[in-house]
Design an enzyme around this catalytic site. Structure first.
Site, mmCIF file in Angstrom:
data_model
loop_
_atom_site.group_PDB
_atom_site.id
_atom_site.type_symbol
_atom_site.label_atom_id
_atom_site.label_comp_id
_atom_site.label_asym_id
_atom_site.label_seq_id
_atom_site.Cartn_x
_atom_site.Cartn_y
_atom_site.Cartn_z
ATOM 1 N N LEU A 1 9.371 9.285 1.642
ATOM 2 C CA LEU A 1 10.211 10.040 0.709
ATOM 3 C C LEU A 1 9.883 9.675 -0.739
ATOM 4 O O LEU A 1 10.392 10.297 -1.668
ATOM 5 C CB LEU A 1 11.691 9.726 0.975
ATOM 6 C CG LEU A 1 12.216 10.155 2.343
ATOM 7 C CD1 LEU A 1 13.626 9.620 2.563
ATOM 8 C CD2 LEU A 1 12.207 11.680 2.457
ATOM 9 N N LYS B 1 1.910 -4.449 3.064
ATOM 10 C CA LYS B 1 2.645 -5.209 2.040
ATOM 11 C C LYS B 1 2.158 -6.654 1.899
ATOM 12 O O LYS B 1 2.220 -7.224 0.814
ATOM 13 C CB LYS B 1 4.142 -5.202 2.352
ATOM 14 C CG LYS B 1 4.821 -3.865 2.080
ATOM 15 C CD LYS B 1 6.317 -3.992 2.300
ATOM 16 C CE LYS B 1 7.024 -2.696 2.019
ATOM 17 N NZ LYS B 1 8.485 -2.800 2.146
ATOM 18 N N ASP C 1 11.936 -4.672 -3.447
ATOM 19 C CA ASP C 1 12.873 -4.383 -2.337
ATOM 20 C C ASP C 1 14.198 -5.135 -2.494
ATOM 21 O O ASP C 1 15.270 -4.578 -2.251
ATOM 22 C CB ASP C 1 12.247 -4.760 -0.987
ATOM 23 C CG ASP C 1 11.314 -3.669 -0.460
ATOM 24 O OD1 ASP C 1 11.458 -2.505 -0.886
ATOM 25 O OD2 ASP C 1 10.448 -3.990 0.379
HETATM 26 P P1 NAP Z 1 8.786 -5.956 10.436
HETATM 27 O O1 NAP Z 1 8.186 -6.958 9.510
HETATM 28 O O2 NAP Z 1 7.940 -5.284 11.459
HETATM 29 O O3 NAP Z 1 10.036 -6.680 11.184
HETATM 30 C C1 NAP Z 1 10.729 -6.020 12.207
HETATM 31 C C2 NAP Z 1 11.935 -6.839 12.648
HETATM 32 O O4 NAP Z 1 12.651 -6.059 13.639
HETATM 33 C C3 NAP Z 1 11.574 -8.171 13.316
HETATM 34 O O5 NAP Z 1 12.547 -9.120 12.973
HETATM 35 C C4 NAP Z 1 11.667 -7.821 14.826
HETATM 36 O O6 NAP Z 1 11.988 -8.913 15.649
HETATM 37 C C5 NAP Z 1 12.823 -6.845 14.825
HETATM 38 N N1 NAP Z 1 12.808 -5.961 15.999
HETATM 39 C C6 NAP Z 1 11.964 -4.911 16.209
HETATM 40 N N2 NAP Z 1 12.246 -4.335 17.399
HETATM 41 C C7 NAP Z 1 13.286 -5.028 17.929
HETATM 42 C C8 NAP Z 1 14.034 -4.923 19.145
HETATM 43 N N3 NAP Z 1 13.781 -3.963 20.035
HETATM 44 N N4 NAP Z 1 15.035 -5.790 19.367
HETATM 45 C C9 NAP Z 1 15.334 -6.769 18.466
HETATM 46 N N5 NAP Z 1 14.653 -6.930 17.291
HETATM 47 C C10 NAP Z 1 13.641 -6.067 17.039
HETATM 48 O O7 NAP Z 1 9.462 -4.761 9.607
HETATM 49 P P2 NAP Z 1 10.040 -4.808 8.116
HETATM 50 O O8 NAP Z 1 8.961 -4.460 7.142
HETATM 51 O O9 NAP Z 1 10.785 -6.086 7.950
HETATM 52 O O10 NAP Z 1 11.046 -3.558 8.135
HETATM 53 C C11 NAP Z 1 12.199 -3.597 8.936
HETATM 54 C C12 NAP Z 1 13.060 -2.341 8.712
HETATM 55 O O11 NAP Z 1 13.551 -2.317 7.379
HETATM 56 C C13 NAP Z 1 12.290 -1.025 8.902
HETATM 57 O O12 NAP Z 1 13.141 -0.127 9.610
HETATM 58 C C14 NAP Z 1 12.052 -0.538 7.503
HETATM 59 O O13 NAP Z 1 11.976 0.875 7.420
HETATM 60 C C15 NAP Z 1 13.331 -1.044 6.825
HETATM 61 N N6 NAP Z 1 13.150 -1.163 5.378
HETATM 62 C C16 NAP Z 1 13.918 -0.372 4.599
HETATM 63 C C17 NAP Z 1 13.789 -0.443 3.235
HETATM 64 C C18 NAP Z 1 14.661 0.450 2.391
HETATM 65 O O14 NAP Z 1 14.347 0.614 1.205
HETATM 66 N N7 NAP Z 1 15.735 0.985 2.936
HETATM 67 C C19 NAP Z 1 12.867 -1.322 2.635
HETATM 68 C C20 NAP Z 1 12.098 -2.150 3.465
HETATM 69 C C21 NAP Z 1 12.248 -2.048 4.845
HETATM 70 P P3 NAP Z 1 10.814 -9.901 16.229
HETATM 71 O O15 NAP Z 1 10.512 -10.868 15.116
HETATM 72 O O16 NAP Z 1 11.454 -10.556 17.400
HETATM 73 O O17 NAP Z 1 9.660 -9.032 16.581
#
Ligand code: NAP
Length: 283
Positions: A22, A72, A108
């Site tokens: 977006l 990132k 962020d």
């Molecule tokens: P990431 O580094 O891939 O981390 C993903 C996290 O989710 C890990 O802690 C993982 O746990 C957990 N997870 C994934 N599937 C799971 C499941 N089935 N059950 C339990 N835990 C699960 O991703 P990220 O970059 O941190 O982003 C995470 C989310 O934040 C995304 O949805 C992203 O779109 C959102 N986000 C939003 C913004 C915004 O501006 N709104 C900004 C940044 C990120 P494990 O360590 O056990 O694998």
């Protein structure tokens, strides 16, 4: 309709995938409203192309780029300088090209703090917080919340060792915050949820309609607030639970707008017109 000429500056976003982003809609609306001669476009960059793509920022003279999943962290070694906040978080989401010198920032955390204030009226200072997740978004949130003076921060993650590693790494930086790490299934997490002022979900759960694997929203007190970084066109199961309980909650669109506003300020040296980015991504 945006007009381009020989002086139009170009910015963009590097991601894989990127078509769903977006950010182009948000940034171009703000650029146009601010009367700036620039355009912001999506660049689909695969991991093996990242280094060449970063070098192209200088060669083509892009003003800067946003960096999203999965680049990132990987982008950091290719930059000339990393701002101290991004260094602490260990990830960059904004690159600024200052006369050929590429500087990495992470906006962020500021986006989260802005959105906590604007959408939930929540001030983290002195508050107890539980955070789900231990990925890149969790690291940005932990730094922002600890810098804002939360008193307690409990990090719950499916892979408990990752939460423990984060807590070990950050606790020395923020002596005013008491940190603990736990798995999602532990009793410690359930009692922390019952006492917390704020729950922040930084996991990807709910993005595709998945339910959260453990009791979460039901364990919160009625006065707790809930911030979900995930945003979808509807409500995720966690967000529906929060709505059902009448909690003060919001999804991650405000954070997306907040991090975008901060990136805009870094690139152009001025604030974007108020609420323009929010209006572009409203449901
Ligand atoms: P990431 O580094 O891939 O981390 C993903 C996290 O989710 C890990 O802690 C993982 O746990 C957990 N997870 C994934 N599937 C799971 C499941 N089935 N059950 C339990 N835990 C699960 O991703 P990220 O970059 O941190 O982003 C995470 C989310 O934040 C995304 O949805 C992203 O779109 C959102 N986000 C939003 C913004 C915004 O501006 N709104 C900004 C940044 C990120 P494990 O360590 O056990 O694998």
């Amino acid at each position: 309709m945006m007009q381009f000429d020989g002086n139009t500056k170009v910015l963009g976003i590097f991601g894989d995938p990127v078509a769903h982003s977006l950010s182009p809609k948000m940034q171009n609306a703000a650029i146009e409203a601010a009367g700036i001669n620039a355009v912001y476009v999506p660049f689909h960059i695969r991991p093996e192309q990242l280094q060449d793509a970063v070098e192209a920022i200088r060669a083509i003279g892009l003003l800067g780029v946003s960096v999203t999943v999965p680049h990132k962290e990987a982008v950091m070694p290719f930059l000339d300088e990393i701002d101290s906040g991004a260094q602490l978080i260990g990830a960059v989401n904004t690159v600024v090209n200052r006369d050929g010198r590429l500087i990495g920032y992470n906006t962020d955390g500021l986006g989260l703090l802005k959105s906590l204030d604007q959408e939930l009226g929540f001030n983290p200072h002195g508050k107890k917080t539980v955070l789900f997740g231990a990925g890149g978004a969790a690291r940005a949130a932990i730094v922002a919340l600890a810098q804002s003076g939360v008193s307690h921060l409990v990090v719950g993650n499916r892979t408990a060792e990752k939460a423990e590693r984060l807590v070990r790494g950050f606790s020395g930086h923020f002596p005013g915050t008491s940190f603990s790490a736990t798995s999602l299934e532990s009793d410690l997490l359930q009692s922390a949820l019952a006492e917390t002022d704020l729950l922040v979900n930084t996991t990807t759960i709910g993005l595709h309609g998945e339910a959260f694997p453990v009791r979460a929203i039901k364990s919160l007190s009625e006065s707790a607030s809930f911030y979900d970084m995930v945003y979808t066109s509807g409500l995720t199961p966690l967000q529906s639970d929060a709505q059902g309980r009448g909690l003060n909650f919001t999804d991650g669109r405000g954070m997306l707008a907040g991090q975008g506003e901060e990136a805009f300020r870094l690139w152009f040296g001025v604030q974007p017109p108020d609420k323009i980015m929010h209006s572009q991504i409203a449901k």
